[in-house]
Motif scaffolding. Structure first.
Motif, mmCIF file in Angstrom:
data_model
loop_
_atom_site.group_PDB
_atom_site.id
_atom_site.type_symbol
_atom_site.label_atom_id
_atom_site.label_comp_id
_atom_site.label_asym_id
_atom_site.label_seq_id
_atom_site.Cartn_x
_atom_site.Cartn_y
_atom_site.Cartn_z
ATOM 1 N N ILE A 278 -24.573 -26.298 -1.587
ATOM 2 C CA ILE A 278 -24.006 -25.483 -0.520
ATOM 3 C C ILE A 278 -22.874 -24.612 -1.032
ATOM 4 O O ILE A 278 -22.720 -23.457 -0.663
ATOM 5 C CB ILE A 278 -23.504 -26.375 0.629
ATOM 6 N N ASN A 279 -22.061 -25.165 -1.906
ATOM 7 C CA ASN A 279 -21.009 -24.410 -2.577
ATOM 8 C C ASN A 279 -20.772 -25.061 -3.924
ATOM 9 O O ASN A 279 -21.535 -25.935 -4.339
ATOM 10 C CB ASN A 279 -19.732 -24.333 -1.729
ATOM 11 N N ASP A 280 -19.714 -24.653 -4.622
ATOM 12 C CA ASP A 280 -19.501 -25.171 -5.974
ATOM 13 C C ASP A 280 -19.162 -26.652 -5.994
ATOM 14 O O ASP A 280 -19.231 -27.284 -7.052
ATOM 15 C CB ASP A 280 -18.381 -24.378 -6.666
ATOM 16 N N ALA A 281 -18.810 -27.242 -4.836
ATOM 17 C CA ALA A 281 -18.366 -28.634 -4.822
ATOM 18 C C ALA A 281 -19.243 -29.540 -3.961
ATOM 19 O O ALA A 281 -19.000 -30.740 -3.906
ATOM 20 C CB ALA A 281 -16.913 -28.710 -4.333
ATOM 21 N N LEU A 282 -20.248 -29.004 -3.259
ATOM 22 C CA LEU A 282 -21.015 -29.800 -2.311
ATOM 23 C C LEU A 282 -22.508 -29.652 -2.550
ATOM 24 O O LEU A 282 -23.038 -28.541 -2.568
ATOM 25 C CB LEU A 282 -20.685 -29.382 -0.874
ATOM 26 N N ILE A 283 -23.181 -30.789 -2.748
ATOM 27 C CA ILE A 283 -24.631 -30.867 -2.845
ATOM 28 C C ILE A 283 -25.105 -31.839 -1.780
ATOM 29 O O ILE A 283 -24.583 -32.935 -1.648
ATOM 30 C CB ILE A 283 -25.094 -31.342 -4.235
ATOM 31 N N THR A 284 -26.104 -31.436 -0.997
ATOM 32 C CA THR A 284 -26.623 -32.285 0.066
ATOM 33 C C THR A 284 -28.136 -32.139 0.139
ATOM 34 O O THR A 284 -28.719 -31.246 -0.483
ATOM 35 C CB THR A 284 -25.983 -31.911 1.423
ATOM 36 N N LEU A 285 -28.783 -33.018 0.888
ATOM 37 C CA LEU A 285 -30.218 -32.907 1.105
ATOM 38 C C LEU A 285 -30.469 -31.984 2.293
ATOM 39 O O LEU A 285 -29.797 -32.068 3.319
ATOM 40 C CB LEU A 285 -30.826 -34.289 1.377
ATOM 41 N N ALA A 286 -31.444 -31.093 2.175
ATOM 42 C CA ALA A 286 -31.745 -30.143 3.236
ATOM 43 C C ALA A 286 -33.236 -29.856 3.261
ATOM 44 O O ALA A 286 -33.935 -29.980 2.247
ATOM 45 C CB ALA A 286 -30.961 -28.843 3.028
ATOM 46 N N ASP A 287 -33.729 -29.490 4.435
ATOM 47 C CA ASP A 287 -35.119 -29.054 4.568
ATOM 48 C C ASP A 287 -35.250 -27.647 3.988
ATOM 49 O O ASP A 287 -34.536 -26.732 4.400
ATOM 50 C CB ASP A 287 -35.540 -29.050 6.036
ATOM 51 N N VAL A 288 -36.165 -27.498 3.039
ATOM 52 C CA VAL A 288 -36.288 -26.243 2.309
ATOM 53 C C VAL A 288 -37.694 -25.679 2.492
ATOM 54 O O VAL A 288 -38.685 -26.415 2.434
ATOM 55 C CB VAL A 288 -35.974 -26.441 0.814
ATOM 56 N N ARG A 289 -37.775 -24.378 2.721
ATOM 57 C CA ARG A 289 -39.035 -23.644 2.745
ATOM 58 C C ARG A 289 -38.910 -22.484 1.769
ATOM 59 O O ARG A 289 -37.933 -21.733 1.814
ATOM 60 C CB ARG A 289 -39.339 -23.105 4.150
ATOM 61 N N SER A 290 -39.884 -22.316 0.907
ATOM 62 C CA SER A 290 -39.777 -21.293 -0.132
ATOM 63 C C SER A 290 -41.128 -20.633 -0.373
ATOM 64 O O SER A 290 -42.166 -21.306 -0.383
ATOM 65 C CB SER A 290 -39.266 -21.915 -1.437
ATOM 66 N N LEU A 291 -41.105 -19.306 -0.568
ATOM 67 C CA LEU A 291 -42.305 -18.550 -0.899
ATOM 68 C C LEU A 291 -41.955 -17.568 -2.006
ATOM 69 O O LEU A 291 -41.008 -16.782 -1.863
ATOM 70 C CB LEU A 291 -42.843 -17.811 0.320
ATOM 71 N N THR A 292 -42.700 -17.606 -3.106
ATOM 72 C CA THR A 292 -42.408 -16.774 -4.266
ATOM 73 C C THR A 292 -43.685 -16.124 -4.789
ATOM 74 O O THR A 292 -44.710 -16.793 -4.963
ATOM 75 C CB THR A 292 -41.771 -17.600 -5.400
ATOM 76 N N LEU A 293 -43.606 -14.825 -5.040
ATOM 77 C CA LEU A 293 -44.675 -14.079 -5.702
ATOM 78 C C LEU A 293 -44.221 -13.776 -7.121
ATOM 79 O O LEU A 293 -43.124 -13.252 -7.324
ATOM 80 C CB LEU A 293 -44.970 -12.780 -4.956
ATOM 81 N N SER A 294 -45.038 -14.115 -8.114
ATOM 82 C CA SER A 294 -44.653 -13.902 -9.509
ATOM 83 C C SER A 294 -45.813 -13.315 -10.283
ATOM 84 O O SER A 294 -46.982 -13.411 -9.873
ATOM 85 C CB SER A 294 -44.202 -15.220 -10.157
ATOM 86 N N GLY A 295 -45.504 -12.699 -11.412
ATOM 87 C CA GLY A 295 -46.573 -12.118 -12.205
ATOM 88 C C GLY A 295 -46.135 -11.748 -13.608
ATOM 89 O O GLY A 295 -44.945 -11.780 -13.938
ATOM 90 N N ARG A 296 -47.123 -11.411 -14.416
ATOM 91 C CA ARG A 296 -46.895 -10.940 -15.784
ATOM 92 C C ARG A 296 -47.917 -9.848 -16.063
ATOM 93 O O ARG A 296 -49.110 -10.001 -15.769
ATOM 94 C CB ARG A 296 -47.053 -12.072 -16.796
ATOM 95 N N TYR A 297 -47.453 -8.730 -16.617
ATOM 96 C CA TYR A 297 -48.351 -7.614 -16.898
ATOM 97 C C TYR A 297 -48.053 -7.059 -18.292
ATOM 98 O O TYR A 297 -46.920 -6.680 -18.589
ATOM 99 C CB TYR A 297 -48.187 -6.503 -15.854
ATOM 100 N N TRP A 298 -49.088 -7.004 -19.136
ATOM 101 C CA TRP A 298 -48.964 -6.448 -20.488
ATOM 102 C C TRP A 298 -49.261 -4.948 -20.425
ATOM 103 O O TRP A 298 -50.399 -4.545 -20.188
ATOM 104 C CB TRP A 298 -49.933 -7.150 -21.433
ATOM 105 N N PHE A 299 -48.230 -4.142 -20.633
ATOM 106 C CA PHE A 299 -48.413 -2.698 -20.610
ATOM 107 C C PHE A 299 -48.608 -2.121 -22.012
ATOM 108 O O PHE A 299 -48.865 -0.920 -22.158
ATOM 109 C CB PHE A 299 -47.226 -2.015 -19.916
#
Length: 256
Positions: A203-224
């Motif tokens: 949550i900040n530099d001094a606090l870590i807690t358990l939380a419900d997390v939802r995440s969506l990530t689009l990733s890729g690699r392209y050789w040009f």
């Protein structure tokens, strides 16, 4: 994706965990160097997260890789650095072992040290199973996480479903991750990663807690070009009721 899990996903996104059937022969270009930049904004008007990473990868053979990274991060108005090392070793033609280690001398918000051990086994053609355990030691607590995953390759596609049990703050919980990748051209890739569940959230530099997390990530690699590729990702992560992070990552990769 939640930044406490970033070292796990780096190996997947860059291909170090792929079985031999999905890897390109890099005998003529065994070295890869990448410089990447990551920027994420927070919905609660906290300072943006920023990260610069330098990575060196040495291909030793199919499913045989050594990788080193140096990360310089800025979060919560503080700076932190981290050294990461990864080694993937083929035990035989179906079984592989991967070891990841991390160290942060300043440990302002990154773990002081972490160790991740994983096994992967191709138990049937185009089917791969993974199992692993990771321990991350922060200033005030330890976070332990397991991994059970099954991956299926179908033509140019791969699909994976994983379960991650987590122990932190005297509690046990878990999260699930669904991944889909499309491979095209000469080692190009496009992937989509969705995760949900409870995770250790900073949550900040001094606090870590358990939380419900939802995440969506689009990733890729392209050789040009034959020796040059661009790695990219864009995603959004909701960290409980604390904040939502949205960001992009861009990396330039050179093989020689």
């Amino acid at each position: 994706m939640p930044f406490l899990l970033i070292s796990i996903f780096i190996g997947v996104v860059l291909g170090s965990n792929l079985p031999a059937i999905a890897q390109t022969d890099r005998t003529k270009q065994p070295f890869t160097v990448e410089l990447s930049f990551d920027h994420q904004t927070l919905s609660n008007e906290s300072p943006s997260f920023q990260e610069t990473a330098l990575r060196l990868n040495r291909w030793l053979g199919p499913r045989h890789v050594v990788d080193f990274s140096f990360l310089n991060s800025k979060r919560f108005g503080l700076r932190d650095s981290q050294l990461l090392a990864s080694y993937v070793h083929p035990v035989d033609d179906k079984l592989g072992l991967a070891i990841d280690a991390g160290f942060s001398p300043s440990q302002n918000f990154l773990p002081h040290h972490s160790l991740d051990l994983r096994l992967q086994y191709e138990f049937a053609p185009a089917w791969v199973a993974y199992a692993g355990i990771k321990n991350s030691q922060y200033k005030t607590l330890s976070v332990r996480q397991g991994l059970l995953m099954v991956e299926r390759y179908i033509g140019p596609f791969s699909f994976a479903l994983s379960w991650h049990p987590v122990q932190a703050l005297g509690k046990s919980t878990s999260n699930q991750v669904l991944k889909a990748y499309y491979y095209y051209g000469q080692d190009n890739m496009l992937g989509l990663i969705y995760s949900r569940g409870q995770e250790a959230t900073q949550i900040n530099d001094a606090l870590i807690t358990l939380a419900d997390v939802r995440s969506l990530t689009l990733s890729g690699r392209y050789w040009f070009a034959p020796e040059w590729a661009v790695n990219y990702s864009a995603g959004s992560t909701r960290q409980g009721n604390f904040y939502t992070r949205k960001g992009v990552r861009l990396g330039i990769q050179h093989s020689f």
